[in-house]
Scaffold this active site. Structure first.
Site, PDB file in Angstrom:
ATOM      1  N   GLY A  21       0.819  -1.199   0.000  1.00 11.20           N
ATOM      2  CA  GLY A  21       0.000   0.000   0.000  1.00 11.20           C
ATOM      3  C   GLY A  21       0.855   1.252   0.000  1.00 11.20           C
ATOM      4  O   GLY A  21       2.006   1.254   0.450  1.00 11.20           O
ATOM      5  N   CYS A  22       0.298   2.338  -0.530  1.00  7.36           N
ATOM      6  CA  CYS A  22       1.071   3.575  -0.655  1.00  7.36           C
ATOM      7  C   CYS A  22       1.471   4.140   0.712  1.00  7.36           C
ATOM      8  O   CYS A  22       2.631   4.495   0.932  1.00  7.36           O
ATOM      9  CB  CYS A  22       0.285   4.603  -1.455  1.00  7.36           C
ATOM     10  SG  CYS A  22      -1.411   4.880  -0.887  1.00  7.36           S
ATOM     11  N   TYR A  23       0.511   4.209   1.641  1.00  3.15           N
ATOM     12  CA  TYR A  23       0.833   4.676   2.985  1.00  3.15           C
ATOM     13  C   TYR A  23       1.813   3.719   3.668  1.00  3.15           C
ATOM     14  O   TYR A  23       2.744   4.144   4.364  1.00  3.15           O
ATOM     15  CB  TYR A  23      -0.429   4.752   3.834  1.00  3.15           C
ATOM     16  CG  TYR A  23      -1.171   6.056   3.798  1.00  3.15           C
ATOM     17  CD1 TYR A  23      -0.524   7.270   4.043  1.00  3.15           C
ATOM     18  CD2 TYR A  23      -2.539   6.088   3.564  1.00  3.15           C
ATOM     19  CE1 TYR A  23      -1.211   8.463   4.040  1.00  3.15           C
ATOM     20  CE2 TYR A  23      -3.243   7.286   3.563  1.00  3.15           C
ATOM     21  CZ  TYR A  23      -2.585   8.467   3.803  1.00  3.15           C
ATOM     22  OH  TYR A  23      -3.268   9.651   3.816  1.00  3.15           O
TER      23      TYR A  23
END
Length: 224
Positions: A21-23
């Protein structure tokens, strides 16, 4: 798992690959150099702000009845406000903690506290992490750990200044900076960021595809 942390060989040999995931990517990159220096029992806390493109889309019918996708959150709905959400138990909180635990020398579990917010720009994530340390350190000590950990990584930039949106928006890499210590030296605050549509998604996917297919990892990715 970000390629920069867990190696390329497992990806080249894998039959199934999932993009992190990006976060979670930015959170893991912010904490990885410090996994063996965390204060026992204390939670590193990450506050992340993402452009509204990271909020996903919904399906609606237009005036003619044709189904179309629209952003869940728009710049107009936010105005000038930053909207915190999923204040506890976000999936990326568990994702980051799980994978960071595999990096720890003693194998003990790492938990992180993660607070996301959506902001009125289109793309780009800026995260700030507050890290309690088990022993006093200096900013130079911490920077040295990051420089050693990410030495030779083409998509990682270490800078002196706090990371701002302009440092990451529309760019293919991850940037870290700030490195400010508490007066006692027992807590460090660091900023990091990436474009959630690029290093947080498409760029990372292309790295994985290149590795899995036996190509140069950075084929098709502009390197600044």
């Amino acid at each position: 798992m970000p390629q920069e942390l867990y190696g390329r060989a497992p990806i080249r040999a894998a039959k199934r690959i999932s993009n992190p995931g990006c976060y979670a990517t930015s959170s893991q990159l912010l904490l990885a150099p410090l996994v063996d220096y965390l204060k026992p029992g204390a939670l590193p806390t990450i506050f992340g702000m993402s452009g509204y493109s990271g909020a996903g889309t919904i399906m609606e019918n237009d005036a003619s009845g044709k189904p179309v996708t629209k952003p869940k959150v728009s710049a107009e709905s936010l105005g000038t406000f930053v909207r915190p959400y999923s204040l506890t138990g976000h999936i990326h909180e568990r994702e980051a903690g799980f994978h960071l635990s595999t990096l720890r020398a003693d194998g003990t579990q790492i938990k992180v506290a993660f607070i996301p917010a959506v902001a009125p720009w289109f793309s780009g994530i800026v995260s700030t992490v507050s890290v309690p340390l088990k022993a006093p350190m200096t900013a130079k000590d911490v920077i040295a750990l990051f420089e050693e950990r990410y030495k030779g990584e083409k998509l990682i930039t270490i800078q002196k200044d706090v990371v701002q949106l302009r440092d990451v928006e529309g760019k293919h890499g991850w940037t870290v900076g700030g490195f400010q210590m508490s007066v006692e030296g027992d807590r460090v605050v660091i900023t990091g960021g990436l474009d959630n549509l690029l290093k947080g998604a498409a760029t990372q996917c292309l790295q994985n595809l290149n590795l899995a297919l036996g190509y140069d990892e950075y084929a098709g990715i502009p390197i600044a």
